[in-house]
Motif scaffolding. Sequence first.
Motif, PDB file in Angstrom:
ATOM      1  N   SER A   1       0.829  -1.206   0.000  1.00 60.40           N
ATOM      2  CA  SER A   1       0.000   0.000   0.000  1.00 60.40           C
ATOM      3  C   SER A   1       0.866   1.260   0.000  1.00 60.40           C
ATOM      4  O   SER A   1       0.567   2.235  -0.696  1.00 60.40           O
ATOM      5  CB  SER A   1      -0.929   0.007   1.213  1.00 60.40           C
ATOM      6  OG  SER A   1      -1.848  -1.063   1.155  1.00 60.40           O
TER       7      SER A   1
ATOM      8  N   VAL B   1      -5.334   4.743   6.489  1.00 56.84           N
ATOM      9  CA  VAL B   1      -5.671   3.371   6.861  1.00 56.84           C
ATOM     10  C   VAL B   1      -7.044   3.327   7.523  1.00 56.84           C
ATOM     11  O   VAL B   1      -7.895   2.490   7.186  1.00 56.84           O
ATOM     12  CB  VAL B   1      -4.603   2.782   7.805  1.00 56.84           C
ATOM     13  CG1 VAL B   1      -5.035   1.417   8.326  1.00 56.84           C
ATOM     14  CG2 VAL B   1      -3.264   2.664   7.082  1.00 56.84           C
TER      15      VAL B   1
ATOM     16  N   THR C   1     -11.159  -9.226  -0.607  1.00 63.80           N
ATOM     17  CA  THR C   1     -10.881 -10.387   0.246  1.00 63.80           C
ATOM     18  C   THR C   1     -12.113 -10.806   1.049  1.00 63.80           C
ATOM     19  O   THR C   1     -12.063 -11.803   1.783  1.00 63.80           O
ATOM     20  CB  THR C   1      -9.741 -10.062   1.238  1.00 63.80           C
ATOM     21  OG1 THR C   1     -10.170  -9.063   2.171  1.00 63.80           O
ATOM     22  CG2 THR C   1      -8.506  -9.568   0.497  1.00 63.80           C
ATOM     23  N   LYS C   2     -13.212 -10.043   0.921  1.00 65.74           N
ATOM     24  CA  LYS C   2     -14.428 -10.339   1.686  1.00 65.74           C
ATOM     25  C   LYS C   2     -15.648 -10.397   0.770  1.00 65.74           C
ATOM     26  O   LYS C   2     -16.758 -10.027   1.174  1.00 65.74           O
ATOM     27  CB  LYS C   2     -14.625  -9.272   2.759  1.00 65.74           C
ATOM     28  CG  LYS C   2     -13.459  -9.159   3.742  1.00 65.74           C
ATOM     29  CD  LYS C   2     -13.702  -8.097   4.802  1.00 65.74           C
ATOM     30  CE  LYS C   2     -12.540  -8.023   5.788  1.00 65.74           C
ATOM     31  NZ  LYS C   2     -12.781  -7.056   6.871  1.00 65.74           N
TER      32      LYS C   2
ATOM     33  N   GLU D   1      -7.787   1.316  -2.075  1.00 65.59           N
ATOM     34  CA  GLU D   1      -7.534   0.519  -0.868  1.00 65.59           C
ATOM     35  C   GLU D   1      -8.812  -0.166  -0.392  1.00 65.59           C
ATOM     36  O   GLU D   1      -8.787  -1.315   0.059  1.00 65.59           O
ATOM     37  CB  GLU D   1      -6.952   1.414   0.224  1.00 65.59           C
ATOM     38  CG  GLU D   1      -6.286   0.669   1.352  1.00 65.59           C
ATOM     39  CD  GLU D   1      -4.935   0.075   0.997  1.00 65.59           C
ATOM     40  OE1 GLU D   1      -4.308  -0.510   1.893  1.00 65.59           O
ATOM     41  OE2 GLU D   1      -4.503   0.178  -0.176  1.00 65.59           O
ATOM     42  N   VAL D   2      -9.949   0.518  -0.476  1.00 63.27           N
ATOM     43  CA  VAL D   2     -11.228  -0.094  -0.129  1.00 63.27           C
ATOM     44  C   VAL D   2     -11.499  -1.284  -1.042  1.00 63.27           C
ATOM     45  O   VAL D   2     -11.953  -2.343  -0.600  1.00 63.27           O
ATOM     46  CB  VAL D   2     -12.369   0.942  -0.229  1.00 63.27           C
ATOM     47  CG1 VAL D   2     -13.726   0.259  -0.082  1.00 63.27           C
ATOM     48  CG2 VAL D   2     -12.204   2.017   0.833  1.00 63.27           C
TER      49      VAL D   2
ATOM     50  N   SER E   1      -9.897   3.930   4.982  1.00 63.05           N
ATOM     51  CA  SER E   1     -10.103   2.776   4.098  1.00 63.05           C
ATOM     52  C   SER E   1     -10.916   1.692   4.798  1.00 63.05           C
ATOM     53  O   SER E   1     -11.870   1.131   4.227  1.00 63.05           O
ATOM     54  CB  SER E   1      -8.753   2.217   3.648  1.00 63.05           C
ATOM     55  OG  SER E   1      -7.990   3.197   2.963  1.00 63.05           O
ATOM     56  N   HIS E   2     -10.563   1.397   6.034  1.00 63.68           N
ATOM     57  CA  HIS E   2     -11.292   0.361   6.776  1.00 63.68           C
ATOM     58  C   HIS E   2     -12.700   0.813   7.138  1.00 63.68           C
ATOM     59  O   HIS E   2     -13.645   0.012   7.093  1.00 63.68           O
ATOM     60  CB  HIS E   2     -10.507  -0.042   8.024  1.00 63.68           C
ATOM     61  CG  HIS E   2      -9.339  -0.930   7.730  1.00 63.68           C
ATOM     62  ND1 HIS E   2      -9.468  -2.296   7.484  1.00 63.68           N
ATOM     63  CD2 HIS E   2      -8.018  -0.661   7.603  1.00 63.68           C
ATOM     64  CE1 HIS E   2      -8.281  -2.825   7.244  1.00 63.68           C
ATOM     65  NE2 HIS E   2      -7.377  -1.854   7.294  1.00 63.68           N
TER      66      HIS E   2
ATOM     67  N   ALA F   1     -14.847   0.513   3.941  1.00 65.19           N
ATOM     68  CA  ALA F   1     -15.052  -0.901   3.608  1.00 65.19           C
ATOM     69  C   ALA F   1     -16.042  -1.556   4.569  1.00 65.19           C
ATOM     70  O   ALA F   1     -16.971  -2.268   4.144  1.00 65.19           O
ATOM     71  CB  ALA F   1     -13.718  -1.641   3.618  1.00 65.19           C
ATOM     72  N   GLU F   2     -15.868  -1.333   5.856  1.00 68.86           N
ATOM     73  CA  GLU F   2     -16.759  -1.948   6.841  1.00 68.86           C
ATOM     74  C   GLU F   2     -18.176  -1.391   6.723  1.00 68.86           C
ATOM     75  O   GLU F   2     -19.159  -2.125   6.924  1.00 68.86           O
ATOM     76  CB  GLU F   2     -16.220  -1.713   8.253  1.00 68.86           C
ATOM     77  CG  GLU F   2     -14.923  -2.444   8.567  1.00 68.86           C
ATOM     78  CD  GLU F   2     -15.088  -3.963   8.582  1.00 68.86           C
ATOM     79  OE1 GLU F   2     -16.232  -4.444   8.742  1.00 68.86           O
ATOM     80  OE2 GLU F   2     -14.070  -4.667   8.434  1.00 68.86           O
TER      81      GLU F   2
ATOM     82  N   LYS G   1      -9.307  -3.128  -2.443  1.00 71.02           N
ATOM     83  CA  LYS G   1      -8.391  -4.191  -2.007  1.00 71.02           C
ATOM     84  C   LYS G   1      -8.964  -4.942  -0.801  1.00 71.02           C
ATOM     85  O   LYS G   1      -8.953  -6.185  -0.764  1.00 71.02           O
ATOM     86  CB  LYS G   1      -7.032  -3.586  -1.661  1.00 71.02           C
ATOM     87  CG  LYS G   1      -5.999  -4.573  -1.142  1.00 71.02           C
ATOM     88  CD  LYS G   1      -4.702  -3.842  -0.798  1.00 71.02           C
ATOM     89  CE  LYS G   1      -3.663  -4.786  -0.205  1.00 71.02           C
ATOM     90  NZ  LYS G   1      -2.393  -4.069   0.124  1.00 71.02           N
ATOM     91  N   ILE G   2      -9.471  -4.206   0.173  1.00 72.30           N
ATOM     92  CA  ILE G   2     -10.041  -4.831   1.370  1.00 72.30           C
ATOM     93  C   ILE G   2     -11.271  -5.668   1.020  1.00 72.30           C
ATOM     94  O   ILE G   2     -11.406  -6.823   1.447  1.00 72.30           O
ATOM     95  CB  ILE G   2     -10.401  -3.756   2.411  1.00 72.30           C
ATOM     96  CG1 ILE G   2      -9.135  -3.044   2.907  1.00 72.30           C
ATOM     97  CG2 ILE G   2     -11.167  -4.363   3.587  1.00 72.30           C
ATOM     98  CD1 ILE G   2      -9.416  -1.788   3.721  1.00 72.30           C
TER      99      ILE G   2
END
Length: 355
Positions: free
Chosen positions: A5, A333, A194-195, A187-188, A336-337, A340-341, A190-191
């Motif tokens: 990243s 960071v 994986t989900k 980045e979102v 981005s999380h 995504a969440e 990318k996260i």
Amino acid sequence: MNSESKKFLCDLLGQCGPSGFEQKVQSVWVNRTKNFSDKITRDVHGNAIGILNPKADFKIMLAGHCDEIGFIISHISDNGYLHIIPIGGIDTGVLPGSQVKVQTEKGWIDGIIGKKAIHLMSPEERKKVLPMKDLWVDIGAKDKKDALKVTKVGDPISYAPNYLELRNNIFSSKGCDNKMGAFVVSEVQKILSTKKSKLKVGVYSVSTVQEEVGLRGATTSAFGINPQVAMAIDVGFASDMPGVDKREVGEVSLGKGPILHIGPQINPVLGQLLETTAKKKKIKYQMTSLGRPGGTDTAAMQLTRTGVATALISIPNRYMHTMVEACCADDLVAASHLVAETILNITPKTNFIPQ
């Protein structure tokens, strides 16, 4: 922030892309984001769109504009100096002494923005901020003929890349506004890649163009995507520095999380969902008020077609629209999380109509 990243962030900041000339930036963004997308496209304006779950009827659009402020050559003098006009909002007071890059047909060449030495100025001249028309770019040309060998009227100019790491995960660079947003939307992606089993909606992460000259990329890409929900990720004013009135911009510090907002362009359901998610996941955030729609991609997306539920997530930024903007990697960071969440909590049945 992990090494992959961070490399992507530095690669983005190492490119020059004033509004209308974002191609090099978009190439970096696409080459990275395609690894985390089911599909990736680019449109006639230059927007780049990474898509997850393209068959989903319920669409969420993320917008982070990749363009930066800059200049364009308007005239070349007989002495070989390049005269410029602005692309976006430029503070001419910080320009003299800047190193710049001129984009030519054969690649980037170096230049400097010059000014008469202080020793040669009258007391009155020293007090004045020079208007743009009285500034020039020096590329070392002997004369106009020599300058025309390498550049021409219409070539864009950017601040030279200058990434610098400070203390406490703070870094400085030209173009943080808004390569930070372009970074976060990738980045979102990318996260979320994986989900995917938990993802109930389609996600359209867009590196938008021409925001600095009127939200143009977001306007057209939002019309084409036709999302039900949209979030813009941009930079916002930090107030942890001298001279900024916290009564106007609120309490905002680098390293204390992204800025969430309350105001007319923030859908109350989406705004509350972001805040609830941050609290549940223990993600740091800060809150400020927006009295009226501002100059971010949020404004364009909110008014698309019959209306979109929108929110703005901002990365705290010091020294905006200078060549030494400063942000904190921890805030990137966290943003981005958080985004995504929040998306993972949205389903096609989520009702965004204010009650």
